[in-house]
Scaffold this active site. Structure first.
Site, PDB file in Angstrom:
ATOM      1  N   LYS A   1      -5.980 -61.482  -0.600  1.00  0.00           N
ATOM      2  CA  LYS A   1      -6.788 -60.788  -1.608  1.00  0.00           C
ATOM      3  C   LYS A   1      -7.099 -61.797  -2.717  1.00  0.00           C
ATOM      4  O   LYS A   1      -6.197 -62.501  -3.194  1.00  0.00           O
ATOM      5  CB  LYS A   1      -6.048 -59.592  -2.212  1.00  0.00           C
ATOM      6  CG  LYS A   1      -5.355 -58.708  -1.200  1.00  0.00           C
ATOM      7  CD  LYS A   1      -6.305 -57.866  -0.374  1.00  0.00           C
ATOM      8  CE  LYS A   1      -5.588 -57.234   0.808  1.00  0.00           C
ATOM      9  NZ  LYS A   1      -6.443 -56.635   1.808  1.00  0.00           N
TER      10      LYS A   1
ATOM     11  N   ASP B   1      10.416 -53.201   4.078  1.00  0.00           N
ATOM     12  CA  ASP B   1       9.646 -54.090   3.209  1.00  0.00           C
ATOM     13  C   ASP B   1       9.146 -55.280   4.028  1.00  0.00           C
ATOM     14  O   ASP B   1       9.951 -56.035   4.589  1.00  0.00           O
ATOM     15  CB  ASP B   1      10.553 -54.560   2.048  1.00  0.00           C
ATOM     16  CG  ASP B   1       9.812 -55.491   1.104  1.00  0.00           C
ATOM     17  OD1 ASP B   1       8.639 -55.831   1.369  1.00  0.00           O
ATOM     18  OD2 ASP B   1      10.415 -55.886   0.081  1.00  0.00           O
TER      19      ASP B   1
ATOM     20  N   ASP C   1      -1.747 -57.293   6.362  1.00  0.00           N
ATOM     21  CA  ASP C   1      -2.819 -56.806   5.482  1.00  0.00           C
ATOM     22  C   ASP C   1      -2.215 -56.203   4.215  1.00  0.00           C
ATOM     23  O   ASP C   1      -2.785 -55.286   3.621  1.00  0.00           O
ATOM     24  CB  ASP C   1      -3.634 -55.747   6.278  1.00  0.00           C
ATOM     25  CG  ASP C   1      -4.948 -55.372   5.603  1.00  0.00           C
ATOM     26  OD1 ASP C   1      -5.414 -56.145   4.742  1.00  0.00           O
ATOM     27  OD2 ASP C   1      -5.497 -54.305   5.939  1.00  0.00           O
TER      28      ASP C   1
HETATM   29  C1  LIG Z   1      -4.808 -52.286   3.011  1.00  0.00           C
HETATM   30  S1  LIG Z   1      -3.503 -51.305   3.569  1.00  0.00           S
HETATM   31  C2  LIG Z   1      -3.393 -51.758   5.260  1.00  0.00           C
HETATM   32  C3  LIG Z   1      -4.433 -51.157   6.116  1.00  0.00           C
HETATM   33  C4  LIG Z   1      -4.167 -51.406   7.584  1.00  0.00           C
HETATM   34  N1  LIG Z   1      -4.313 -52.821   7.925  1.00  0.00           N
HETATM   35  C5  LIG Z   1      -5.104 -50.632   8.477  1.00  0.00           C
HETATM   36  O1  LIG Z   1      -5.903 -51.243   9.187  1.00  0.00           O
HETATM   37  O2  LIG Z   1      -5.037 -49.404   8.488  1.00  0.00           O
HETATM   38  C6  LIG Z   1      -2.117 -52.086   2.888  1.00  0.00           C
HETATM   39  C7  LIG Z   1      -0.798 -51.486   3.309  1.00  0.00           C
HETATM   40  O3  LIG Z   1       0.229 -52.396   2.935  1.00  0.00           O
HETATM   41  C8  LIG Z   1       1.371 -51.639   2.649  1.00  0.00           C
HETATM   42  N2  LIG Z   1       2.305 -52.477   1.867  1.00  0.00           N
HETATM   43  C9  LIG Z   1       2.123 -53.030   0.651  1.00  0.00           C
HETATM   44  N3  LIG Z   1       3.228 -53.747   0.291  1.00  0.00           N
HETATM   45  C10 LIG Z   1       4.091 -53.652   1.327  1.00  0.00           C
HETATM   46  C11 LIG Z   1       5.394 -54.172   1.568  1.00  0.00           C
HETATM   47  N4  LIG Z   1       6.015 -54.936   0.676  1.00  0.00           N
HETATM   48  N5  LIG Z   1       5.979 -53.887   2.742  1.00  0.00           N
HETATM   49  C12 LIG Z   1       5.373 -53.108   3.674  1.00  0.00           C
HETATM   50  N6  LIG Z   1       4.129 -52.591   3.485  1.00  0.00           N
HETATM   51  C13 LIG Z   1       3.502 -52.841   2.334  1.00  0.00           C
HETATM   52  C14 LIG Z   1       0.858 -50.420   1.901  1.00  0.00           C
HETATM   53  O4  LIG Z   1       1.769 -49.355   2.009  1.00  0.00           O
HETATM   54  C15 LIG Z   1      -0.455 -50.156   2.631  1.00  0.00           C
HETATM   55  O5  LIG Z   1      -0.284 -49.152   3.612  1.00  0.00           O
END
Ligand SMILES: C[S@@+](CC[C@H](N)C(=O)[O-])C[C@H]1O[C@@H](n2cnc3c(N)ncnc32)[C@H](O)[C@@H]1O
EC number: 2.1.1.186
Length: 364
Positions: free
Chosen positions: A315, A270, A286
């Site tokens: 966001k 996480d 991101d």
């Molecule tokens: C917009 S995507 C990222 C895209 C990435 N920057 C790329 O260039 O390929 C957002 C990512 O954040 C991850 N995510 C969301 N909440 C999260 C958390 N609490 N811990 C880890 N990853 C998380 C999701 O699984 C997703 O893969």
């Protein structure tokens, strides 16, 4: 042209900002604040979905009086920010050059170059072919009239923004104060082997949020980075491409092409609770989450020295976007108040839609 005005004396009519179509209200609010702070008296005009915003002063104002107000880095929602000095209407189809040259001559200002642009809307972009064809003839006409001195790099660049086939705004792009990319849009080639289009966003963030002299000194091969919310790996790929070793945090899978570089350690964890065992140079983030949660997490990493530099996405909600950005700024300011002075730069990048991208570090 025998007499010419020093740039600081150019009589300006206000500020012209370019933005993503749909974000005019946000840019208008920012320009209003910037103008008020600079002591300018006027009003802001923004047409929804036009891709640009005008601030008009009631009286012509010398460029020198604008001070910091013309720095394009300041407004989050501006891709470009220029002091404008004339608007030309009813341009005849057979000779658009003469009225433009006349208006430039009347300003008394000389320019080092000329850029023809349109707002970034589907309708306006249909005129981009015309802009390309017309650049050379207009430059020649300006040169003949004594308005262009291409050898004088210190002079402003003339920006001609065609908002219709018959109307244009004329503005002065001052070196160091405005974006150097036409239409304020950096040209980036999408690498064919990158795992996602978001890789271009981090590349644009490096180009836009960092100064030229910082880019090579603070992003260096051999550094260590963490990517929070890394899957499928576009941002990680961008870091690896620059020679950084990356710990990628995400429950989702990373593309094979990224893992094959052997520069990446992928941890399913996480991003809000995981912390690195040792401080890293960079942390990028991101994760799609509430902006205030992300801002607090970023400030925490920087405040506790877990990373030296961070680039992250916030966001935005559909409404009250400026307020959301301000709330994040305030959260970061409060967390870092007792730590020391910091540098926070926030921009709505070309590759950003309903989000903005920020850079944060402590000042040393
Ligand atoms: C917009 S995507 C990222 C895209 C990435 N920057 C790329 O260039 O390929 C957002 C990512 O954040 C991850 N995510 C969301 N909440 C999260 C958390 N609490 N811990 C880890 N990853 C998380 C999701 O699984 C997703 O893969």
């Amino acid at each position: 042209m025998n007499q010419h005005t020093p740039a600081a004396a150019l009589a300006c009519a206000g500020l012209l900002g370019y933005c993503r179509a749909g974000f005019e209200k946000e840019l208008a609010a920012e320009l209003d604040d910037i103008a008020a702070e600079a002591g300018l008296i006027g009003y802001v005009r923004a047409e929804p979905d036009s891709g640009y915003v005008i601030y008009e002063t009631f009286e012509p104002t010398p460029l020198g009086s604008f001070g910091e107000a013309t720095d394009w880095r300041r407004p989050v929602f501006a891709r470009q920010l220029l002091p404008w000095f004339a608007r030309v209407d009813d341009l005849p189809e057979r000779d658009r050059a003469t009225p433009i040259v006349d208006a430039v001559k009347a300003s008394g200002q000389r320019f080092s170059g000329v850029v023809l642009e349109t707002p970034d809307t589907d309708e306006a972009k249909q005129r981009s072919g015309f802009c390309k064809r017309f650049t050379e003839p207009l430059a020649r006409a300006l040169e003949k009239a004594g308005c262009l001195r291409t050898s004088r790099a210190g002079l402003p660049v003339l920006h001609v923004l065609f908002t219709s086939a018959t109307s244009a705004w004329l503005a002065a792009g001052q070196p160091g104060q405005c974006s150097t990319w036409p239409m304020g849009i950096p040209r980036l080639r999408m690498p064919s082997n990158a795992p996602s289009r978001s890789t271009a966003k981090l590349a644009e963030a490096f180009m836009t949020l960092l100064e030229d002299n910082e880019r090579d000194s603070i992003v260096r091969a051999g550094q260590r980075a963490v990517d929070l919310g890394a899957a499928p790996g576009g941002w990680t790929w961008q870091l690896v491409h620059r020679g950084l070793r990356v710990t990628a945090i995400d429950n989702g899978p990373l593309r094979d092409s990224v893992m094959a570089t052997e520069m990446v350690e992928h941890l399913k964890a996480d991003g809000f609770t995981w912390r690195p065992p040792r401080p890293v140079d960079w942390m990028v983030c991101d994760m799609v989450e509430q902006p205030s949660r992300i801002a607090s997490l970023m400030a925490e990493w920087v405040a506790t020295g877990r990373c030296r530099y961070t680039i992250f996405n916030l966001k935005l909600p559909m409404k009250r976007r400026v307020e959301a950005v301000e709330q994040c700024r305030e959260l970061i300011r409060k967390r870092l108040a007792s730590v020391g002075p910091f540098d926070l730069r926030i921009k709505h990048l070309y590759h950003d839609r309903e989000e903005v991208t920020a850079f944060l570090t402590l000042k040393r």
